[in-house]
Design a protein around this motif. Structure first.
Motif, PDB file in Angstrom:
ATOM      1  N   GLU A  16      10.056  10.763  -0.815  1.00  0.00           N
ATOM      2  CA  GLU A  16       9.421  10.310   0.427  1.00  0.00           C
ATOM      3  C   GLU A  16       8.586   9.057   0.160  1.00  0.00           C
ATOM      4  O   GLU A  16       8.017   8.898  -0.918  1.00  0.00           O
ATOM      5  CB  GLU A  16       8.511  11.400   0.995  1.00  0.00           C
ATOM      6  CG  GLU A  16       9.246  12.659   1.424  1.00  0.00           C
ATOM      7  CD  GLU A  16      10.146  12.441   2.619  1.00  0.00           C
ATOM      8  OE1 GLU A  16       9.744  11.709   3.547  1.00  0.00           O
ATOM      9  OE2 GLU A  16      11.261  12.994   2.611  1.00  0.00           O
ATOM     10  N   ILE A  17       8.499   8.203   1.162  1.00  0.00           N
ATOM     11  CA  ILE A  17       7.604   7.056   1.085  1.00  0.00           C
ATOM     12  C   ILE A  17       6.180   7.600   1.133  1.00  0.00           C
ATOM     13  O   ILE A  17       5.853   8.414   1.999  1.00  0.00           O
ATOM     14  CB  ILE A  17       7.867   6.076   2.247  1.00  0.00           C
ATOM     15  CG1 ILE A  17       9.280   5.480   2.112  1.00  0.00           C
ATOM     16  CG2 ILE A  17       6.806   4.989   2.291  1.00  0.00           C
ATOM     17  CD1 ILE A  17       9.725   4.653   3.311  1.00  0.00           C
ATOM     18  N   GLN A  18       5.357   7.163   0.174  1.00  0.00           N
ATOM     19  CA  GLN A  18       3.996   7.689   0.070  1.00  0.00           C
ATOM     20  C   GLN A  18       2.996   6.561  -0.087  1.00  0.00           C
ATOM     21  O   GLN A  18       3.337   5.465  -0.541  1.00  0.00           O
ATOM     22  CB  GLN A  18       3.883   8.610  -1.151  1.00  0.00           C
ATOM     23  CG  GLN A  18       4.771   9.838  -1.066  1.00  0.00           C
ATOM     24  CD  GLN A  18       4.576  10.714  -2.287  1.00  0.00           C
ATOM     25  OE1 GLN A  18       3.438  11.008  -2.666  1.00  0.00           O
ATOM     26  NE2 GLN A  18       5.665  11.123  -2.899  1.00  0.00           N
ATOM     27  N   ALA A  19       1.743   6.857   0.257  1.00  0.00           N
ATOM     28  CA  ALA A  19       0.656   5.897   0.068  1.00  0.00           C
ATOM     29  C   ALA A  19       0.350   5.773  -1.415  1.00  0.00           C
ATOM     30  O   ALA A  19       0.431   6.749  -2.171  1.00  0.00           O
ATOM     31  CB  ALA A  19      -0.584   6.349   0.828  1.00  0.00           C
ATOM     32  N   ILE A  20       0.008   4.571  -1.824  1.00  0.00           N
ATOM     33  CA  ILE A  20      -0.403   4.323  -3.207  1.00  0.00           C
ATOM     34  C   ILE A  20      -1.711   5.079  -3.448  1.00  0.00           C
ATOM     35  O   ILE A  20      -2.624   5.008  -2.622  1.00  0.00           O
ATOM     36  CB  ILE A  20      -0.628   2.806  -3.445  1.00  0.00           C
ATOM     37  CG1 ILE A  20       0.648   2.008  -3.179  1.00  0.00           C
ATOM     38  CG2 ILE A  20      -1.222   2.539  -4.821  1.00  0.00           C
ATOM     39  CD1 ILE A  20       1.691   2.070  -4.230  1.00  0.00           C
TER      40      ILE A  20
ATOM     41  N   LYS B 196       4.828  -2.577   2.097  1.00  0.00           N
ATOM     42  CA  LYS B 196       4.167  -2.015   3.266  1.00  0.00           C
ATOM     43  C   LYS B 196       5.052  -0.890   3.791  1.00  0.00           C
ATOM     44  O   LYS B 196       6.274  -0.919   3.641  1.00  0.00           O
ATOM     45  CB  LYS B 196       3.967  -3.097   4.320  1.00  0.00           C
ATOM     46  CG  LYS B 196       3.008  -4.155   3.855  1.00  0.00           C
ATOM     47  CD  LYS B 196       2.675  -5.109   4.952  1.00  0.00           C
ATOM     48  CE  LYS B 196       1.502  -5.878   4.504  1.00  0.00           C
ATOM     49  NZ  LYS B 196       1.279  -7.135   4.616  1.00  0.00           N
ATOM     50  N   GLN B 197       4.455   0.096   4.404  1.00  0.00           N
ATOM     51  CA  GLN B 197       5.197   1.267   4.865  1.00  0.00           C
ATOM     52  C   GLN B 197       6.359   0.870   5.767  1.00  0.00           C
ATOM     53  O   GLN B 197       7.486   1.329   5.569  1.00  0.00           O
ATOM     54  CB  GLN B 197       4.276   2.244   5.592  1.00  0.00           C
ATOM     55  CG  GLN B 197       4.990   3.502   6.025  1.00  0.00           C
ATOM     56  CD  GLN B 197       4.060   4.533   6.655  1.00  0.00           C
ATOM     57  OE1 GLN B 197       2.915   4.235   6.989  1.00  0.00           O
ATOM     58  NE2 GLN B 197       4.551   5.749   6.812  1.00  0.00           N
TER      59      GLN B 197
ATOM     60  N   HIS C   8       7.688  -0.975  -4.115  1.00  0.00           N
ATOM     61  CA  HIS C   8       6.349  -1.139  -3.574  1.00  0.00           C
ATOM     62  C   HIS C   8       6.430  -2.035  -2.346  1.00  0.00           C
ATOM     63  O   HIS C   8       7.182  -3.008  -2.335  1.00  0.00           O
ATOM     64  CB  HIS C   8       5.429  -1.828  -4.591  1.00  0.00           C
ATOM     65  CG  HIS C   8       5.338  -1.125  -5.903  1.00  0.00           C
ATOM     66  ND1 HIS C   8       4.333  -0.239  -6.192  1.00  0.00           N
ATOM     67  CD2 HIS C   8       6.124  -1.178  -7.003  1.00  0.00           C
ATOM     68  CE1 HIS C   8       4.499   0.214  -7.422  1.00  0.00           C
ATOM     69  NE2 HIS C   8       5.577  -0.338  -7.939  1.00  0.00           N
TER      70      HIS C   8
ATOM     71  N   GLU D  72      10.360   1.505   5.065  1.00  0.00           N
ATOM     72  CA  GLU D  72      11.130   2.263   6.055  1.00  0.00           C
ATOM     73  C   GLU D  72      12.291   1.421   6.580  1.00  0.00           C
ATOM     74  O   GLU D  72      13.408   1.926   6.737  1.00  0.00           O
ATOM     75  CB  GLU D  72      10.230   2.706   7.206  1.00  0.00           C
ATOM     76  CG  GLU D  72       9.275   3.809   6.825  1.00  0.00           C
ATOM     77  CD  GLU D  72       8.214   4.106   7.883  1.00  0.00           C
ATOM     78  OE1 GLU D  72       8.072   3.311   8.855  1.00  0.00           O
ATOM     79  OE2 GLU D  72       7.520   5.127   7.729  1.00  0.00           O
TER      80      GLU D  72
ATOM     81  N   ASP E  51       0.794  -1.210   0.000  1.00  0.00           N
ATOM     82  CA  ASP E  51       0.000   0.000   0.000  1.00  0.00           C
ATOM     83  C   ASP E  51       0.840   1.281   0.000  1.00  0.00           C
ATOM     84  O   ASP E  51       0.291   2.371   0.049  1.00  0.00           O
ATOM     85  CB  ASP E  51      -0.977  -0.018   1.174  1.00  0.00           C
ATOM     86  CG  ASP E  51      -0.310  -0.425   2.487  1.00  0.00           C
ATOM     87  OD1 ASP E  51       0.895  -0.728   2.488  1.00  0.00           O
ATOM     88  OD2 ASP E  51      -1.013  -0.444   3.512  1.00  0.00           O
ATOM     89  N   TYR E  52       2.170   1.129  -0.067  1.00  0.00           N
ATOM     90  CA  TYR E  52       3.061   2.291  -0.106  1.00  0.00           C
ATOM     91  C   TYR E  52       4.098   2.103  -1.201  1.00  0.00           C
ATOM     92  O   TYR E  52       4.322   0.984  -1.677  1.00  0.00           O
ATOM     93  CB  TYR E  52       3.748   2.495   1.245  1.00  0.00           C
ATOM     94  CG  TYR E  52       2.840   3.159   2.249  1.00  0.00           C
ATOM     95  CD1 TYR E  52       2.903   4.533   2.484  1.00  0.00           C
ATOM     96  CD2 TYR E  52       1.886   2.422   2.938  1.00  0.00           C
ATOM     97  CE1 TYR E  52       2.050   5.141   3.383  1.00  0.00           C
ATOM     98  CE2 TYR E  52       1.018   3.016   3.841  1.00  0.00           C
ATOM     99  CZ  TYR E  52       1.118   4.385   4.053  1.00  0.00           C
ATOM    100  OH  TYR E  52       0.264   4.989   4.934  1.00  0.00           O
ATOM    101  N   TYR E  53       4.713   3.224  -1.588  1.00  0.00           N
ATOM    102  CA  TYR E  53       5.759   3.160  -2.608  1.00  0.00           C
ATOM    103  C   TYR E  53       6.840   4.183  -2.315  1.00  0.00           C
ATOM    104  O   TYR E  53       6.643   5.131  -1.550  1.00  0.00           O
ATOM    105  CB  TYR E  53       5.180   3.360  -4.009  1.00  0.00           C
ATOM    106  CG  TYR E  53       4.795   4.794  -4.328  1.00  0.00           C
ATOM    107  CD1 TYR E  53       5.639   5.615  -5.080  1.00  0.00           C
ATOM    108  CD2 TYR E  53       3.590   5.333  -3.886  1.00  0.00           C
ATOM    109  CE1 TYR E  53       5.291   6.918  -5.379  1.00  0.00           C
ATOM    110  CE2 TYR E  53       3.226   6.633  -4.178  1.00  0.00           C
ATOM    111  CZ  TYR E  53       4.080   7.426  -4.932  1.00  0.00           C
ATOM    112  OH  TYR E  53       3.740   8.716  -5.219  1.00  0.00           O
TER     113      TYR E  53
END
Length: 187
Positions: A87-91, A63-64, A61, A68, A2-4
């Motif tokens: 920055e790590i961001q939500a999809i 999970k957050q 891609h 991290e 859910d993050y990228y």
């Protein structure tokens, strides 16, 4: 997933982008081997078949907490002057999905002969007669050049990205961040 995280190659007068992508991809592979608990997939937002290339951006891609965790390791050591990590961001919601997989050409007749002989329990000479008229297949896909950690040989890892599809597919990702079945978000 859910993050990228986008990792952008920076222009460098001493290195062509393909060399930098080879180095970045190789470092990611080593990090995923060293940290098998991480499930990280990848895609190439600038992937192109014409002109053939992976582009200057590697998108991770996951999970957050996994992205991290990867970023807290030293996997990018030596690359900081050559890349910019966003920055790590939500999809984003309502994305399509693509399959990013490794494709291997059946281009080595010698290897095919050895495998066929072993599989059919026949001599390599007999197997060679089966493959004598075989023309090596050449792939016309973007690729990265890597050095095998186990055999120490250089090889090209060809990458194919599918066309976007509406529904995601689940599956496993290998230590290259690729899958033969699972899709990643495409936006």
């Amino acid at each position: 997933m859910d993050y990228y995280l986008d990792i952008q190659l920076q222009p460098d007068p001493d290195f062509v982008p393909a060399m930098l992508m080879n180095a970045l991809f190789s470092k990611l592979h080593r990090a995923l081997v060293e940290h098998p608990q991480l499930t990280v997939a990848l895609s190439f937002p600038e992937y192109s078949l014409s002109p053939r290339g992976l582009g200057n951006c590697l998108r991770l891609h996951g999970k957050q907490h996994e992205l991290e965790s990867l970023q807290t390791t030293t996997w990018l050591k030596g690359m900081h002057d050559h890349v910019f990590c966003k920055e790590i961001q939500a999809i984003p919601s309502n994305t399509k999905h693509i399959l990013v997989k490794r494709v291997q050409a059946k281009s080595s007749v010698e290897r095919l002969v050895r495998r066929y002989a072993k599989r059919k329990n026949i001599s390599e000479k007999e197997a060679l007669s089966y493959y004598e008229k075989t023309q090596p297949k050449k792939l016309r896909l973007p690729f990265v050049n890597l050095n095998s950690q186990s055999s120490k040989q250089k090889f090209s890892l060809f990458i194919k990205q599918s066309k976007p599809q509406e529904k995601p597919q689940v599956g496993e990702f290998n230590r290259y961040g690729l899958s033969q079945a699972a899709t990643v978000p495409w936006f």
